[in-house]
Scaffold this motif. Structure first.
Motif, PDB file in Angstrom:
ATOM      1  N   GLN A 268     -60.176 -85.326  91.207  1.00 12.70           N
ATOM      2  CA  GLN A 268     -59.644 -86.597  90.701  1.00 12.70           C
ATOM      3  C   GLN A 268     -60.667 -87.728  90.835  1.00 12.70           C
ATOM      4  OE1 GLN A 268     -57.015 -87.105  88.790  1.00 12.70           O
ATOM      5  NE2 GLN A 268     -56.715 -84.893  88.903  1.00 12.70           N
ATOM      6  N   ALA A 269     -61.452 -87.696  91.895  1.00  8.08           N
ATOM      7  CA  ALA A 269     -62.499 -88.714  92.042  1.00  8.08           C
ATOM      8  C   ALA A 269     -63.492 -88.625  90.881  1.00  8.08           C
ATOM      9  CB  ALA A 269     -63.220 -88.548  93.384  1.00  8.08           C
ATOM     10  N   PHE A 270     -63.812 -87.411  90.477  1.00 10.41           N
ATOM     11  CA  PHE A 270     -64.717 -87.229  89.348  1.00 10.41           C
ATOM     12  C   PHE A 270     -64.062 -87.663  88.037  1.00 10.41           C
ATOM     13  CE2 PHE A 270     -66.081 -84.237  85.902  1.00 10.41           C
ATOM     14  CZ  PHE A 270     -67.338 -84.784  85.681  1.00 10.41           C
ATOM     15  N   LEU A 271     -62.832 -87.212  87.808  1.00 14.82           N
ATOM     16  CA  LEU A 271     -62.150 -87.534  86.548  1.00 14.82           C
ATOM     17  C   LEU A 271     -61.913 -89.028  86.381  1.00 14.82           C
ATOM     18  CD1 LEU A 271     -59.555 -84.610  86.365  1.00 14.82           C
ATOM     19  CD2 LEU A 271     -61.747 -84.816  85.159  1.00 14.82           C
ATOM     20  N   GLY A 272     -61.800 -89.756  87.490  1.00 16.57           N
ATOM     21  CA  GLY A 272     -61.599 -91.192  87.436  1.00 16.57           C
ATOM     22  C   GLY A 272     -62.883 -92.002  87.514  1.00 16.57           C
ATOM     23  N   SER A 273     -64.007 -91.336  87.500  1.00 12.12           N
ATOM     24  CA  SER A 273     -65.301 -92.013  87.700  1.00 12.12           C
ATOM     25  C   SER A 273     -65.916 -92.520  86.402  1.00 12.12           C
ATOM     26  CB  SER A 273     -66.297 -91.057  88.379  1.00 12.12           C
ATOM     27  OG  SER A 273     -66.702 -90.035  87.479  1.00 12.12           O
ATOM     28  N   SER A 274     -66.750 -93.518  86.525  1.00 13.27           N
ATOM     29  CA  SER A 274     -67.491 -94.027  85.376  1.00 13.27           C
ATOM     30  C   SER A 274     -68.506 -92.980  84.899  1.00 13.27           C
ATOM     31  CB  SER A 274     -68.203 -95.329  85.723  1.00 13.27           C
ATOM     32  OG  SER A 274     -69.091 -95.139  86.800  1.00 13.27           O
ATOM     33  N   ARG A 275     -68.968 -92.147  85.814  1.00 16.64           N
ATOM     34  CA  ARG A 275     -69.917 -91.071  85.452  1.00 16.64           C
ATOM     35  C   ARG A 275     -69.262 -90.124  84.444  1.00 16.64           C
ATOM     36  NH1 ARG A 275     -74.385 -88.853  88.409  1.00 16.64           N
ATOM     37  NH2 ARG A 275     -73.779 -90.060  90.221  1.00 16.64           N
ATOM     38  N   PHE A 276     -68.000 -89.750  84.693  1.00 17.82           N
ATOM     39  CA  PHE A 276     -67.279 -88.874  83.774  1.00 17.82           C
ATOM     40  C   PHE A 276     -67.026 -89.587  82.447  1.00 17.82           C
ATOM     41  CE2 PHE A 276     -63.168 -87.149  82.157  1.00 17.82           C
ATOM     42  CZ  PHE A 276     -63.652 -85.925  81.731  1.00 17.82           C
ATOM     43  N   ASP A 277     -66.606 -90.839  82.502  1.00 18.54           N
ATOM     44  CA  ASP A 277     -66.367 -91.602  81.271  1.00 18.54           C
ATOM     45  C   ASP A 277     -67.622 -91.658  80.411  1.00 18.54           C
ATOM     46  OD1 ASP A 277     -63.739 -92.135  81.847  1.00 18.54           O
ATOM     47  OD2 ASP A 277     -64.143 -94.121  82.685  1.00 18.54           O
ATOM     48  N   ARG A 278     -68.747 -91.871  81.072  1.00 17.95           N
ATOM     49  CA  ARG A 278     -70.016 -91.985  80.340  1.00 17.95           C
ATOM     50  C   ARG A 278     -70.386 -90.666  79.714  1.00 17.95           C
ATOM     51  NH1 ARG A 278     -75.781 -93.831  82.899  1.00 17.95           N
ATOM     52  NH2 ARG A 278     -76.882 -93.895  80.950  1.00 17.95           N
TER      53      ARG A 278
END
Length: 194
Positions: A184-194
């Motif tokens: 969830q930390a990854f899915l909610g991260s700006s890194r994933f969005d980018r």
């Protein structure tokens, strides 16, 4: 400039893009549709699977882990390769299991209609074994790569995301507290969005 042939939702392409962004390498991104592959892409890589990196020196890398090592070997500001430097044999074993038996189980679970629908739960159960092991690792340390997120984490996250998507309600109900936090930390991260 190197050219990265990619498909947005492909987990292999996703992890290659994550490494390229982390390494701050400049590439020309060419998104393709897998059902309508351009002839020029097939001429670069007759294997015709993504990701493919067409380097500026003419070399062609056709495996996501090769692309990750290429990018991070040029620049690794976040220390993704620390786990590799500490224990390359463990990293290779991890990749072989992730990309081998776990990916096979994931495909046959997620795409049950393409395979034997009755076997889908058998493959889900086989995938659960690996996921449970990841949860145990994450109960002892903050990331699969050790003290911080690195190569093993970003290589795995796109595949765990796919496993979850196959049945979100079921996945989220499983007793994997540390894995859920990590994913969830990854899915909610700006890194994933980018």
């Amino acid at each position: 400039m190197p050219i990265l042939w990619s498909f947005r939702r492909c987990p292999y392409a996703m992890r290659a893009r994550l490494a390229i962004v982390s390494s701050q390498q400049q590439v020309e991104l060419r998104e393709i549709l897998l059902r309508d592959k351009p002839d020029v892409f097939i001429s670069v890589s007759p294997k015709a699977t993504v990701p493919v990196l067409q380097c500026d020196d003419g070399k062609v890398l056709e495996e996501s882990r090769e692309i990750m090592f290429w990018a991070l070997g040029r620049n690794d500001p976040d220390g993704w390769l620390n786990v590799w430097h500490e224990n390359p044999a463990y990293v290779l074993q991890f990749f072989d299991r992730l990309d081998g038996s776990f990916k096979t189980d994931l495909d046959r679970y997620k795409y049950a209609s393409r395979y034997d629908v009755d076997a889908a739960l058998t493959h889900r159960d086989a995938g659960i074994v690996f996921i449970t092991e990841l949860d145990k690792i994450l109960s002892r340390q903050p990331a699969l790569s050790g003290a911080k997120m690195g190569l093993l984490d970003f290589a795995s996250l796109p595949f765990l995301r796919q496993f979850r998507i196959a049945d979100i309600e079921w996945f989220d109900a499983q007793a994997w507290p540390d894995l859920h936090r990590w994913l969830q930390a990854f899915l909610g991260s700006s890194r994933f969005d980018r």
